[in-house]
Write a protein that holds these residues in place. Sequence first.
Motif, PDB file in Angstrom:
ATOM      1  N   THR A 105      46.361  10.493  28.916  1.00  0.00           N
ATOM      2  CA  THR A 105      47.306  11.279  29.716  1.00  0.00           C
ATOM      3  C   THR A 105      48.401  10.442  30.376  1.00  0.00           C
ATOM      4  O   THR A 105      49.579  10.747  30.274  1.00  0.00           O
ATOM      5  CB  THR A 105      46.546  12.082  30.796  1.00  0.00           C
ATOM      6  N   GLN A 109      29.722  11.544  31.596  1.00  0.00           N
ATOM      7  CA  GLN A 109      30.814  12.516  31.447  1.00  0.00           C
ATOM      8  C   GLN A 109      30.567  13.398  30.230  1.00  0.00           C
ATOM      9  O   GLN A 109      30.800  14.606  30.270  1.00  0.00           O
ATOM     10  CB  GLN A 109      32.154  11.789  31.315  1.00  0.00           C
ATOM     11  N   ALA A 161      42.119  12.777  27.829  1.00  0.00           N
ATOM     12  CA  ALA A 161      42.321  12.493  29.247  1.00  0.00           C
ATOM     13  C   ALA A 161      42.687  11.026  29.463  1.00  0.00           C
ATOM     14  O   ALA A 161      43.548  10.690  30.276  1.00  0.00           O
ATOM     15  CB  ALA A 161      41.065  12.840  30.039  1.00  0.00           C
ATOM     16  N   LEU A 186      38.065  15.598  24.346  1.00  0.00           N
ATOM     17  CA  LEU A 186      38.636  15.945  25.651  1.00  0.00           C
ATOM     18  C   LEU A 186      38.768  14.702  26.534  1.00  0.00           C
ATOM     19  O   LEU A 186      39.783  14.497  27.202  1.00  0.00           O
ATOM     20  CB  LEU A 186      37.724  16.982  26.322  1.00  0.00           C
ATOM     21  N   LEU A 187      37.739  13.857  26.492  1.00  0.00           N
ATOM     22  CA  LEU A 187      37.763  12.653  27.333  1.00  0.00           C
ATOM     23  C   LEU A 187      38.786  11.638  26.813  1.00  0.00           C
ATOM     24  O   LEU A 187      39.444  10.951  27.592  1.00  0.00           O
ATOM     25  CB  LEU A 187      36.367  12.028  27.396  1.00  0.00           C
ATOM     26  N   TYR A 201      27.912  15.898  31.065  1.00  0.00           N
ATOM     27  CA  TYR A 201      28.438  16.931  31.973  1.00  0.00           C
ATOM     28  C   TYR A 201      29.167  18.019  31.170  1.00  0.00           C
ATOM     29  O   TYR A 201      28.951  19.214  31.356  1.00  0.00           O
ATOM     30  CB  TYR A 201      29.377  16.277  32.987  1.00  0.00           C
ATOM     31  N   LEU A 202      30.011  17.578  30.242  1.00  0.00           N
ATOM     32  CA  LEU A 202      30.764  18.539  29.431  1.00  0.00           C
ATOM     33  C   LEU A 202      29.838  19.338  28.512  1.00  0.00           C
ATOM     34  O   LEU A 202      29.984  20.555  28.366  1.00  0.00           O
ATOM     35  CB  LEU A 202      31.824  17.802  28.603  1.00  0.00           C
ATOM     36  N   ARG A 203      28.870  18.655  27.908  1.00  0.00           N
ATOM     37  CA  ARG A 203      27.954  19.364  26.999  1.00  0.00           C
ATOM     38  C   ARG A 203      27.111  20.375  27.772  1.00  0.00           C
ATOM     39  O   ARG A 203      26.820  21.465  27.272  1.00  0.00           O
ATOM     40  CB  ARG A 203      27.041  18.363  26.279  1.00  0.00           C
ATOM     41  N   ILE A 216      30.229  22.677  25.929  1.00  0.00           N
ATOM     42  CA  ILE A 216      31.253  22.075  25.072  1.00  0.00           C
ATOM     43  C   ILE A 216      30.563  21.125  24.086  1.00  0.00           C
ATOM     44  O   ILE A 216      29.831  20.223  24.491  1.00  0.00           O
ATOM     45  CB  ILE A 216      32.293  21.329  25.934  1.00  0.00           C
ATOM     46  N   ALA A 217      30.793  21.340  22.797  1.00  0.00           N
ATOM     47  CA  ALA A 217      30.122  20.543  21.756  1.00  0.00           C
ATOM     48  C   ALA A 217      30.469  19.071  21.917  1.00  0.00           C
ATOM     49  O   ALA A 217      31.544  18.721  22.413  1.00  0.00           O
ATOM     50  CB  ALA A 217      30.535  21.038  20.369  1.00  0.00           C
ATOM     51  N   GLU A 218      29.572  18.208  21.468  1.00  0.00           N
ATOM     52  CA  GLU A 218      29.748  16.781  21.714  1.00  0.00           C
ATOM     53  C   GLU A 218      31.081  16.241  21.192  1.00  0.00           C
ATOM     54  O   GLU A 218      31.779  15.504  21.892  1.00  0.00           O
ATOM     55  CB  GLU A 218      28.578  15.992  21.096  1.00  0.00           C
TER      56      GLU A 218
END
Lengths: 247, 398
Positions: free
Chosen positions: B370, B346, B367, B363-364, B349-351, B355-357
């Motif tokens: 949430t 994941q 999530a 973000l994760l 995927y974002l990087r 999106i910086a580490e």
Amino acid sequence: MLEIKGLTATIEDKIILKGIDLVVPDGEIHAIMGPNGAGKSTLSYVLSGRDGYEVTGGSVLFDGQDLLAMEPEARAAAGVFLAFQYPVELPGVGNANFIRTAVNAVRKARGEPEMDTVAFLKEARAAIKRLSMPEDMLKRNVNVGFSGGEKKRNEILQMALLQPRLALLDETDSGLDIDALRIVADGVNAARGPNFSALVITHYQRLLDHIVPDRVHVLAGGRIVRSGGPELALELEAHGYAGLEAA
Amino acid sequence: MSELDFLDRIDLASVSEHPHRLAALDAFRAAGFPTRRDEAWHFTDLKARMRDFDWAQKGDQAVLALPDLSWAGVVLRDGIWDAASSRPAPFMSRLVRDEVVRAGSTALVALNAALGQDGVEMVLRDGEEGGTVMMVAQAGASAQPITPRYRVVLGAQATLTIIEVAQGSGAYVHDPVWDITLGPGARLDHYRLQDESVQSVHIATVFVAMGEAAHYNGFTLAVGASLARSEFHVALNGARGDVHLNAAQLLTGRQHGDVTTVIAHKAPLGASRQTVKSVIDGAARGVFQGRIEVDRIAQKTDGYQMNQALLLSPEAEIDSKPELEIFADDVKCSHGATIGALDPEQIFYLRSRGIAEADARALLIRAFLTEALEPIGESMARPLFEAAIEGWWRRAAL
């Protein structure tokens, strides 16, 4: 422009890439075809900077920059986009929020102003319409509960909004029905232009009926064993990959 | 510091001579700080933490900005009602402490009863709609334990939303006790933000007694304190009670965070749902203890409890102890616990999307939280809680 010279790479001490030489000029779409295990996915992961692959030799220049020295996020900011063979699910992360965060991260790295939510949604909805995707694609969590085809379309949506200079499409056609295949191809064709190039990695010829490549390369046994025009794909379709590794 | 040293610090002359108070003081003296030998405190060694407690680190309240008080609310400073900063709703009043002393069910409640200076009472008549009120406790200048008491009484069908914020600077001990009674059909939304100074100790005890078809919707976000515990005792005394009790704790450094819940179904057709999430970094340690008790009479109880932890470092630790005590035969009770780390797939995927580490990790983690944040919905509390989570990212420097 992407210039790969003598690239060798290993994973867990197993040599996968044994010296790749490849040049993709601006504005061109090149296809990489080859049998399973040839190193096609490894090439896309090495180019996008995934952990676990060790580059043991060679160089990769992207617009003159040493791509291999850059973090994955810096490669994205420079304009490299990988469409994953298996897009990753992100439970709890809304798709619109995810793509907007990515778009703004890339814009920020390029010194461009960030997009507010309203402007982003306007662009995202327009892209969705252009790509004949369902409207609710933005509202759902990233790839969660998406069908295989929806996941691939979501990759193309991200590509459309991130506007990369170089797209790496890793078996984007696998598991797609003909309608989804056409949507994916339309997305790539729409991006075509003097500032866009792509490496389309595929096992089958059928995607190349819809995305007509400028050049076709055959990757087998960790090397590019043949290169040619679009007609090479048809030849492979007719005769298969047998015997190529010896070539 | 032992209990005696601890009591030595306290200005006992200021303790009321009221017999309830003196009895509570004796109760605390006799019980002492809980140790790991106390089953309910097996994973949280308060006594050891108090031994190392450094009162010398005095804080500065002036540095604390009050949350936006554009709505009604009360501010306590070091446990004392601050009239200048408060804008109480008509149903909020200063609590006369000597009149309400709950028998000290734990040492910390006894300490609160013995020492308590001020308190706040919120009493709503049948059918009254109280809207949203803020309850802010700021601490920092006190060398004494801060022991406020809150009493909430909602009449039949009454509704109220309380946004509770605990914050401070320096080293202090905050020991608040909530005493909540919900009449038939009443609904209380109780959003708690524990954002104490990282040198402090925060032990909150929340008692909730629920009438028929009453609804308690609680969410606690704990980001602060050196050692923190939020302990809930919820009793569904009337039929068809509905409890939603969620919590999230974010811990880093050497922080210790504890969420302990006891939900007692004492009447039929009740429902309780709990989702507790812990994000643990550094050498921090998290604890979740959740007990669901279902009396023989409490048929058709529907109990659900989920406890999940995300461990961000090799030294991070979580202790999880779910307990079900079921004496009725027609009930549905489930619980689950998961422990995991962030998924490298994941993150990549974002990087790969630029999106910086550190942002990808944030973000994760956001999530992951949430589901626990569900009870606050899109209420006025949300920006406050989101800002507290943001603040934690910066502190943890993920």
